[in-house]
Structures are given as structure tokens and as C-alpha cells.
Write a protein that holds these residues in place. Sequence first.
Motif, PDB file in Angstrom:
ATOM      1  N   SER A 190     138.719 -37.330  35.202  1.00  0.00           N
ATOM      2  CA  SER A 190     137.782 -36.248  35.549  1.00  0.00           C
ATOM      3  C   SER A 190     136.341 -36.561  35.151  1.00  0.00           C
ATOM      4  N   PHE A 191     136.134 -37.657  34.401  1.00  0.00           N
ATOM      5  CA  PHE A 191     134.776 -38.013  33.953  1.00  0.00           C
ATOM      6  C   PHE A 191     134.079 -39.016  34.885  1.00  0.00           C
ATOM      7  N   TYR A 192     134.816 -39.525  35.841  1.00  0.00           N
ATOM      8  CA  TYR A 192     134.196 -40.533  36.712  1.00  0.00           C
ATOM      9  C   TYR A 192     134.775 -40.441  38.121  1.00  0.00           C
ATOM     10  N   TRP A 193     134.117 -41.162  39.035  1.00  0.00           N
ATOM     11  CA  TRP A 193     134.518 -41.146  40.445  1.00  0.00           C
ATOM     12  C   TRP A 193     134.866 -42.565  40.868  1.00  0.00           C
ATOM     13  N   ILE A 194     135.887 -42.669  41.716  1.00  0.00           N
ATOM     14  CA  ILE A 194     136.299 -44.006  42.161  1.00  0.00           C
ATOM     15  C   ILE A 194     136.373 -44.046  43.685  1.00  0.00           C
ATOM     16  N   LYS A 195     135.895 -45.148  44.243  1.00  0.00           N
ATOM     17  CA  LYS A 195     136.057 -45.385  45.681  1.00  0.00           C
ATOM     18  C   LYS A 195     136.432 -46.839  45.902  1.00  0.00           C
ATOM     19  N   LYS A 196     137.233 -47.081  46.925  1.00  0.00           N
ATOM     20  CA  LYS A 196     137.589 -48.457  47.258  1.00  0.00           C
ATOM     21  C   LYS A 196     137.001 -48.805  48.610  1.00  0.00           C
ATOM     22  N   THR A 230     127.743 -54.799  43.691  1.00  0.00           N
ATOM     23  CA  THR A 230     127.028 -53.796  42.885  1.00  0.00           C
ATOM     24  C   THR A 230     125.834 -53.212  43.657  1.00  0.00           C
ATOM     25  N   ASP A 231     125.174 -54.073  44.459  1.00  0.00           N
ATOM     26  CA  ASP A 231     124.004 -53.619  45.230  1.00  0.00           C
ATOM     27  C   ASP A 231     124.379 -52.538  46.252  1.00  0.00           C
ATOM     28  N   TYR A 232     125.665 -52.511  46.641  1.00  0.00           N
ATOM     29  CA  TYR A 232     126.102 -51.540  47.661  1.00  0.00           C
ATOM     30  C   TYR A 232     126.660 -50.262  47.052  1.00  0.00           C
ATOM     31  N   ALA A 233     126.823 -50.238  45.724  1.00  0.00           N
ATOM     32  CA  ALA A 233     127.481 -49.106  45.056  1.00  0.00           C
ATOM     33  C   ALA A 233     126.819 -47.773  45.389  1.00  0.00           C
ATOM     34  N   GLU A 258     122.290 -38.915  36.985  1.00  0.00           N
ATOM     35  CA  GLU A 258     121.856 -40.320  36.902  1.00  0.00           C
ATOM     36  C   GLU A 258     123.113 -41.175  36.825  1.00  0.00           C
ATOM     37  N   PHE A 259     123.478 -41.795  37.918  1.00  0.00           N
ATOM     38  CA  PHE A 259     124.754 -42.514  37.949  1.00  0.00           C
ATOM     39  C   PHE A 259     124.581 -44.027  37.754  1.00  0.00           C
ATOM     40  N   GLN A 260     125.579 -44.560  37.093  1.00  0.00           N
ATOM     41  CA  GLN A 260     125.662 -46.016  36.951  1.00  0.00           C
ATOM     42  C   GLN A 260     127.015 -46.440  37.518  1.00  0.00           C
ATOM     43  N   TYR A 261     127.122 -47.715  37.831  1.00  0.00           N
ATOM     44  CA  TYR A 261     128.318 -48.138  38.565  1.00  0.00           C
ATOM     45  C   TYR A 261     128.973 -49.358  37.916  1.00  0.00           C
ATOM     46  N   ILE A 262     130.299 -49.381  38.069  1.00  0.00           N
ATOM     47  CA  ILE A 262     131.068 -50.572  37.679  1.00  0.00           C
ATOM     48  C   ILE A 262     131.827 -51.010  38.925  1.00  0.00           C
ATOM     49  N   VAL A 263     131.807 -52.292  39.221  1.00  0.00           N
ATOM     50  CA  VAL A 263     132.511 -52.787  40.406  1.00  0.00           C
ATOM     51  C   VAL A 263     133.549 -53.818  39.973  1.00  0.00           C
ATOM     52  N   LYS A 264     134.775 -53.643  40.498  1.00  0.00           N
ATOM     53  CA  LYS A 264     135.846 -54.607  40.216  1.00  0.00           C
ATOM     54  C   LYS A 264     136.457 -55.056  41.539  1.00  0.00           C
ATOM     55  N   LYS A 265     136.770 -56.316  41.612  1.00  0.00           N
ATOM     56  CA  LYS A 265     137.356 -56.829  42.853  1.00  0.00           C
ATOM     57  C   LYS A 265     138.871 -56.965  42.676  1.00  0.00           C
ATOM     58  N   SER A 266     139.630 -56.445  43.615  1.00  0.00           N
ATOM     59  CA  SER A 266     141.085 -56.686  43.584  1.00  0.00           C
ATOM     60  C   SER A 266     141.507 -57.099  44.997  1.00  0.00           C
ATOM     61  N   ASP A 267     142.024 -58.290  45.109  1.00  0.00           N
ATOM     62  CA  ASP A 267     142.393 -58.898  46.410  1.00  0.00           C
ATOM     63  C   ASP A 267     141.200 -58.876  47.372  1.00  0.00           C
ATOM     64  N   ASP A 268     141.360 -58.154  48.496  1.00  0.00           N
ATOM     65  CA  ASP A 268     140.271 -58.149  49.479  1.00  0.00           C
ATOM     66  C   ASP A 268     139.418 -56.894  49.369  1.00  0.00           C
ATOM     67  N   GLU A 269     139.691 -56.090  48.340  1.00  0.00           N
ATOM     68  CA  GLU A 269     138.953 -54.823  48.207  1.00  0.00           C
ATOM     69  C   GLU A 269     138.080 -54.823  46.959  1.00  0.00           C
ATOM     70  N   PHE A 270     137.044 -53.976  47.019  1.00  0.00           N
ATOM     71  CA  PHE A 270     136.203 -53.757  45.839  1.00  0.00           C
ATOM     72  C   PHE A 270     136.421 -52.333  45.375  1.00  0.00           C
ATOM     73  N   LEU A 271     136.625 -52.172  44.052  1.00  0.00           N
ATOM     74  CA  LEU A 271     136.794 -50.842  43.480  1.00  0.00           C
ATOM     75  C   LEU A 271     135.470 -50.447  42.830  1.00  0.00           C
ATOM     76  N   PHE A 272     134.888 -49.346  43.280  1.00  0.00           N
ATOM     77  CA  PHE A 272     133.603 -48.870  42.748  1.00  0.00           C
ATOM     78  C   PHE A 272     133.860 -47.683  41.831  1.00  0.00           C
ATOM     79  N   LEU A 273     133.327 -47.740  40.643  1.00  0.00           N
ATOM     80  CA  LEU A 273     133.475 -46.631  39.695  1.00  0.00           C
ATOM     81  C   LEU A 273     132.073 -46.119  39.358  1.00  0.00           C
ATOM     82  N   ALA A 274     131.867 -44.805  39.542  1.00  0.00           N
ATOM     83  CA  ALA A 274     130.551 -44.209  39.243  1.00  0.00           C
ATOM     84  C   ALA A 274     130.686 -43.275  38.044  1.00  0.00           C
ATOM     85  N   TYR A 275     129.725 -43.323  37.151  1.00  0.00           N
ATOM     86  CA  TYR A 275     129.755 -42.413  35.998  1.00  0.00           C
ATOM     87  C   TYR A 275     128.336 -42.000  35.621  1.00  0.00           C
TER      88      TYR A 275
END
Lengths: 119, 260
Positions: free
Chosen positions: B26-32, B44-47, B59-76
Motif C-alpha cells: 500500500s506504500f508504493y505502486w508497481i507497473k510492468k 529509468t528514463d521512461y519511468a 514527489e515520486f522516485q522510481y526503482i526499475v528491475k528487469k525480469s526476462d523480457d519485462e521491466f518492473l517499475f516501482l514508484a514511491y
Amino acid sequence: MKMVDYIIVFAILVTFYLIHNKQNVLVEAIKVNNTLVLKAKKIKELKSRYSNKSIINYLKQKSNSNIDMPNSKVYIFEKLDMNGLNDMLNKVLNSNLKLKSFEIIKTKKLAKLKIVVIK
Amino acid sequence: MELLFITNEKVYGDISSNNKVILSPSFYWIKKKKLKLLFEFQATDYANSVFEGFLPDGEFQYIVKKSDDEFLFLAYDKAAILEKLKKLGLETSNISSLYFSQFELKESLPLNVDNSSLVIIDDVVQIISQKLAQNDIYLMLPSLKLSSTNIHINSSVKFSFTPFLVFLFVLFVVEYIAVTMDVSSIENKKNEIKKEYKLPTTSYELNSILSKYEKQDNEQKFIREALEKIKYKKDCFDIKVDTKKMLAKCRTKDVEVNNR
């Protein structure tokens, strides 16, 4: 920085000042010591440079007369031919005699030599 | 150092002066998103545009992780998270770092969180209001190994100048003692030199002795040089030399001068 840090910084500065002063004292002491050694060596060398010991017996034997004075000794050589005069002068020149004065009176063929040596 | 799990309503674990906090979904948002990129830093530039129109104000900051062919974007929103934690009784000064359920709990799911459950749906950690699991988050927290993906808040190791300054001070004191010892050693050496050469105690006396011997040396040199110059002069017949002057009577070829 905490209060204790400021106190330590102050202590460091004081110690640094003391070290600086002590180092100046050390440099001066080294200079004085070096000068002292140089002077001592010079005195030793000058002291031993002149001594009458080695040649005084020779002068006594060769001279026609000698006079003992309170601070000096006079050696008189009479009727020396020019070779004899030169030999004697060379001998005196190369010796470590403590000379006070000398006197040469030449006639046509002979010479009179008077050497005054400091006792 | 305590490890806490936090939901919007509750803190799970015992709060200490230094806590690591795992945030519930509930403290962050995730998109793939599938992107034709190779590296996480490029994504990260596309987050910002990935989450466009999706996030509330903040004021959001982002973490990006790559898994297989997808990128997981986390905003907080760090400020909003810390504000919320404060309301739950957790001061910012007592938090060393923040972790995300997505990266820390993924391997341990499902887990019960009171009457809710943390589950993984489509590779994203989510919380659902049903008790599904057998394990409880309370029991799991102490044995959890944390990842390196976190938000640094306060360092547990506070840098202090004091040890360095104390070390420097000790170094200076040692140097002072060493220099003082050198000075006293030089002084001893000076006394030894005076003894060895039998020198007087004052420099005035020493200089006086030296000048006496130098004067004697100069006089002896003068008398020898004079003797050297005069000894081959055949025409000089009356020569007197002492330590200060030289007098010589000599003949010249000038008859008139000779007869004077």
C-alpha cells in the motif's frame, strides 16, 4: 563536530605551536654544536701547527751563540756562506718554529743570520 | 537493529532506536512494461511516462528491475511514506532504511498479516483481505534475509571526528616528546664536545682563544712569506723581518741611488 572535538583541535594547535618552537630550538642547538666542533678542531689544529721541539736542537748545534731571553731565544749564525745561509733559511721556512723575527746582514761573500724564536 | 513490517494501519515488530522497515504494497505502486531496452538504467528514463496519470500528487522516485523480457517499475513518494510512518509512531531518526515487500517477501509468500494475506499475483506482491496462508508475517520476519534494494534513511554508523582528532593529538604529543628528547640529546652532545676538546664554558672565551691562535697563525704566515720573498734577493744586504713588518736595504744599478 562536538564540543570535545573543538577542545581537541585547540589542544592540537597548541601542541603544534610547541613543536614548532622546539624544532627551532633544535635547529639552533644543532647549528651551535656544529660551530663548536668546527672551532674546537680549528683551535686544536692551530695549537699543534707551531712547535719548536723538532728543530730547536739543530739550531742550538749550528749557531755560533744563543741568548736566552724571558719570552724568546736568540740564535746567531756568523760567517755563513751563501749556500749555508740558503740552507739555514730553507730549514727555518719548512719548520714549525714559532718565529718572532730574523735579521740577515750580508757582506760580499759571507752573511750573519740572527733568528729570534718565541719560547 | 529491528526489522519491522508496516501496513497502512499497523507496525509489525518491536520498534527500537534503529529499525529497518519493510513497506507493505500500500506504500508504493508497481507497473510492468515490455520495452525494447537492454538495461535497467535505460528504462529509468521512461519511468515517469509509465506512471503518467496513474499516481496521486507527490514527489515520486522510481526503482526499475528487469525480469526476462519485462521491466518492473516501482514508484514511491519518500516524504509521504515517512509522514505516514511518523503517524504510526515511527520517527525518521529511528529508521535506517526502507525496503519493499515486492523485493523482500516475494520468495516467502503467501503470508498472513492479521486477517489479510500477502500473496503474489502475476509476479507482483499484493495484499488481499483474506487469511489464506499458514505462515504468519510475525514468525517470518526474524529469519528474513534482506536484499540490497532499499532507500537509505539514516546510517547506523555515525561518523565521528573524535577518534581521528584524538589520534592526531597523540601523534603531535609523541612528536613533541621526540623533538624534546632530540634537544636534550644535542645539549648532552654539546657538553661532551666541550669536555673532549677541553673548551671553556662560554662562547666569548672560546672566540677569544680562537682569535689568539688565528693571530699567531697569521703572524707566522707573514714572517714565512717575507722570508720566502727575500731569500733569493742577492742585492739586499741588510734584512730585518718580524711578525709585522719587513725592512731590507738593497743595492740598485743606479749609482746615484746607491750613494744616497
